[in-house]
Design a protein around this motif. Structure first.
Motif, PDB file in Angstrom:
ATOM      1  N   HIS A  70     110.102 126.201 -26.334  1.00 39.71           N
ATOM      2  CA  HIS A  70     109.426 124.928 -26.102  1.00 39.71           C
ATOM      3  C   HIS A  70     110.375 123.762 -26.338  1.00 39.71           C
ATOM      4  O   HIS A  70     110.512 122.914 -25.468  1.00 39.71           O
ATOM      5  N   HIS A 121     101.321 126.706 -28.148  1.00 42.82           N
ATOM      6  CA  HIS A 121     100.483 126.483 -26.967  1.00 42.82           C
ATOM      7  C   HIS A 121     100.853 127.436 -25.835  1.00 42.82           C
ATOM      8  O   HIS A 121     100.129 127.519 -24.848  1.00 42.82           O
ATOM      9  N   HIS A 122     101.964 128.136 -25.981  1.00 41.22           N
ATOM     10  CA  HIS A 122     102.274 129.170 -24.991  1.00 41.22           C
ATOM     11  C   HIS A 122     101.561 130.471 -25.330  1.00 41.22           C
ATOM     12  O   HIS A 122     101.674 131.444 -24.613  1.00 41.22           O
TER      13      HIS A 122
HETATM   14 CU   LIG Z   1     105.658 124.314 -24.484  1.00 40.97          CU
END
Ligand SMILES: [Cu+2]
Ligand SMILES: [Cu+2]
Lengths: 234, 509
Positions: free
Chosen positions: B200, B249-250
């Motif tokens: 990220h 969030h992945h």
């Molecule tokens: Cu991300």
């Protein structure tokens, strides 16, 4: 997107549409602003303004988005809880316990197994009945699935139910839904699981309670424990 | 496994090297008034680590299996359990090796950037007189230095799982194609956490330098100070800081703890705030300016608008219930291409047009540049916008043949349209190539400061010789004093002491 088959799915659609409406408004607003600025402040102007900042304006455009974001964050928490955290419960002898799973879903490269409880009404026992590539569930009921994998990570996904859950080998996952309508749909694997990932599909049928009972007793009757085990699957 | 290679090559071998390696090495010393990077040898070492990485990747692609079988995210057990991906054994191992090499190379680079920026600034160049480009690269270097060791360690663990038959990422009692792994007791989710802890922030590593460069270009071509310089710096820092706590969030539907998902959702929502502030500040910079719509300016405006689209779809996805639906569909693909291609690459292209005169002492052709921008912009949206619609219909990513799923065949025409647009987009880059190579030889000569810009690099010769500056630069003010009321010209370079000195500068240049 395909029509939703559950109330939880409707909520997700509602959130999805709402967020898109909001995004569209912001997008159109900012694009119009950029377009207008490019058109208005061109090279024919004598001089550019010498401004470094404007504290009041900056506060406004920090605080308002902040409020909107926090609102969105809290607004959709219920839906998340309903879908992933609050497993349906049942009352047993005055006690509330999590509803036991109706089906044990086992994923493998590249197909699905659906294990139903046999006579003892409990899955993962000797008399389990298992069929491949077809999942049948009753309509209008909380259905709990127990998800497991034999080999790599798969993901159980039914678009119509807005249901998606990764299945990690070595872990037990639960998924649940309450279908509002009868119908037939497709189960797909949504996590890259190897060369045959794209064809890892199965049928799902949502039927009435009586039809489900009939189907299950017929399958249980016809079931022979050796069925399917000669291809090497455990 | 074309998409794996596409992702790996674009992210690790195109965007990050161009932004960090190319622009970073070139611009940082120039913009802070230094002769060179702090550690030239470390720089060479980092450069020479790139080549084995390239070699491994290319070899991996030509091995049986054509590249790794597990996607660029390389989730175990698929990426570790040899029997689960028959045929791609060596390819996957080579891919892992290549990633380790590139990780080490970038880590050395980022150390160099940090040291250079902290230690080698010219007299008078306070941290808060640095152009946003330098800030972007500085923060990026810090992020890389903290995040990359995690990925590299995780890659080493994965390599050892594959080659030495350890079981960091392999759970007990699994079997694929009737073959069980030699060891177990590991946890596949661990890889996902480690991987996304780097990957990220990697998104920001790819976009923060571009944000900085766009800020500089927007201010220069609006002939107006950058609106809210300090908030811009703080928001870059906030994006980087928050970027370290949003990786989950992945993994909303990965099976990790669902309460944890809630906290990741909140931090992900919050990261939209500094991003939004940046957008507003960019618009504020243009407002009230005197806009010169040159090619780099067009690309910068394109960057801002594409970033808005990418950011908004990011907010939509940050809502976990919605993510249930669009996770692993083309919606994600659309989002990441808007952020990485739409924004990052547009920013990089603008930057190439902007700094080309400094690099080669010649100007690029502006008409060809505008044509290039127009075609790229149109085809880019034609290619990536429909992906949102596909994703909303549930079109899955990473399918060799998605039309096997019912309801997907009707989407075929849309896919064909996207393919044509992608071809058009590729063709448009030929214009750029011609312009770039041609201008190197026949472009009109550029003087030191063709754009009347303020920052230090524009007072060095074009192209700067060895040691960058032919005088000792001393910095008197920030880089954004355009249209200052005291000056007659509409710029006020950082090296000029008094407004009345402006005339001499013009003569000297
Ligand atoms: Cu991300
Ligand atoms: Cu699968």
């Amino acid at each position: 997107m395909p029509e939703s088959y559950s109330n939880a799915g409707n909520t997700i659609d509602y959130l999805f549409n709402g967020l898109h409406l909001l995004s569209a408004l912001i997008l159109v607003g900012t694009m119009l602003a950029i377009g207008w600025i490019v058109w208005k402040f061109d090279e024919s102007r004598e001089q550019a303004q010498h401004i470094h900042h404007n504290t009041r304006l900056e506060l406004v455009w920090s605080i308002i988005p902040c409020i909107i974001l926090v609102f969105i964050a809290f607004y959709q928490m219920n839906s998340w809880a309903e879908n992933k955290m609050n497993r349906p419960t049942i009352e047993v002898g005055g006690q509330t316990i999590p509803k036991p799973p109706l089906v044990l879903v086992k994923a493998k490269q590249f197909g699905w197994e659906f294990h139903y409880a046999g006579e003892d009404d409990r899955i993962q026992t000797q008399d389990d009945v298992y069929i491949e590539n077809e999942l049948v569930v009753p309509v209008g009921q909380d259905v709990v699935l127990q998800l497991e994998s034999y080999d790599v990570i798969h993901s159980f996904s039914v678009v119509e139910l807005r249901l998606k859950q990764d299945i990690v080998p070595g872990m037990i996952q639960f998924a649940w839904f309450n279908a509002t309508r009868e119908g037939e749909m497709e189960i797909a694997c949504a996590e890259l699981c190897g060369w045959g990932h794209y064809k890892m599909t199965a049928r799902m049928r949502i039927v009435s309670q009586s039809e489900f009972d009939n189907w299950l007793s017929r399958v249980t009757r016809e079931y022979s424990p050796n069925f399917g085990s000669d291809d090497g699957t455990p | 496994m074309l998409f794996t290679m596409h992702a790996t090559i674009m992210i690790f071998f195109v965007i990050i090297p161009i932004l960090a390696g190319g622009f970073g090495n070139y611009l940082i010393p120039l913009m802070i008034g230094a002769e060179d990077m702090a550690f030239p040898r470390l720089n060479m070492c980092s450069y020479w680590f790139m080549w084995p990485a390239f070699g491994c990747m290319i070899l991996s692609f030509f091995m049986p299996g054509h590249g790794p079988g597990a996607g660029w995210t390389s989730y175990p057990p698929l990426s570790v359990l040899l029997s689960s991906a028959p045929g791609s054994g060596n390819a996957q191992t080579l891919w892992t090796l290549g990633m380790i090499f590139i990780g080490v190379a970038s880590m050395m680079g980022s150390l160099n950037y940090m040291t250079t920026i902290i230690q080698m600034r010219a007299p008078g160049m306070h941290m808060f007189r640095m152009p946003m480009t330098v800030w972007g690269m500085f923060i990026t270097a810090i992020m890389q230095a903290f995040a990359l060791p995690v990925l590299t360690a995780a890659l080493l663990m994965q390599l050892s799982d594959r080659v030495l038959l350890t079981g960091f990422f392999l759970p007990e009692a699994i079997a694929a194609n009737n073959a069980s792994p030699a060891s177990g007791g590991g946890q596949p989710l661990l890889w996902q956490h480690l991987f996304w802890f780097y990957s990220h922030p990697a998104v920001y590593i790819m976009i923060l330098p571009a944000m900085g460069m766009v800020s500089d270009m927007l201010s220069c071509f609006s002939r107006k100070p950058l609106f809210g310089y300090r908030p811009m710096v703080y928001s870059i820092t906030a994006i980087a800081g928050l970027g370290f706590i949003v990786w989950g969030h992945h993994m909303f539907i990965s099976g990790m703890n669902q309460i944890l998902a809630v906290s990741f959702m909140v931090s992900t929502m919050l990261i939209a705030l500094p991003s939004g502030i940046k957008v507003f500040n960019w618009i504020g910079t243009m407002y009230g300016g005197r806009l010169h719509l040159t090619t780099p300016m067009l690309f910068s405006i394109g960057f801002v608008s594409m970033f808005i689209i990418g950011g908004l779809s990011g907010i939509v996805m940050a809502a976990p219930p919605v993510d249930i639906m669009i996770h692993d569909t083309y919606y994600i693909v659309a989002h990441l291409h808007y952020v990485l291609f739409g924004s990052s690459i547009l920013g990089v292209m603008g930057a190439i047009y902007f700094w080309f005169p400094k690099m080669f002492g010649r100007m690029m052709n502006d008409s060809l540049g505008k044509l290039h921008f127009l075609l790229t912009f149109v085809f880019l949206n034609g290619t990536f916008y429909p992906m949102h619609l596909l994703g909303a219909k549930g079109f899955p990513r990473r399918y060799a043949d998605p039309y096997q799923l019912e309801g997907m065949l009707e989407l075929l025409p849309m896919n064909q349209f996207m393919t044509y647009c992608a071809i058009g987009m590729g063709a448009a880059q030929l214009i750029f190539l011609v312009n770039f190579v041609g201008s190197m030889f026949v472009g009109p000569k550029a003087d030191r400061n063709p754009w009347n810009s303020n920052s230090l690099e524009w007072s060095a010769p074009s192209p700067p010789g060895h040691g960058n500056f032919d005088f000792q630069p001393i910095v008197y003010r920030g880089p954004y004093e355009y249209s200052h009321p005291d000056t007659e010209t509409d710029h006020f370079p950082q090296i000029v002491a008094e407004a009345t000195d402006m005339k001499n500068v013009e003569v000297n240049a």
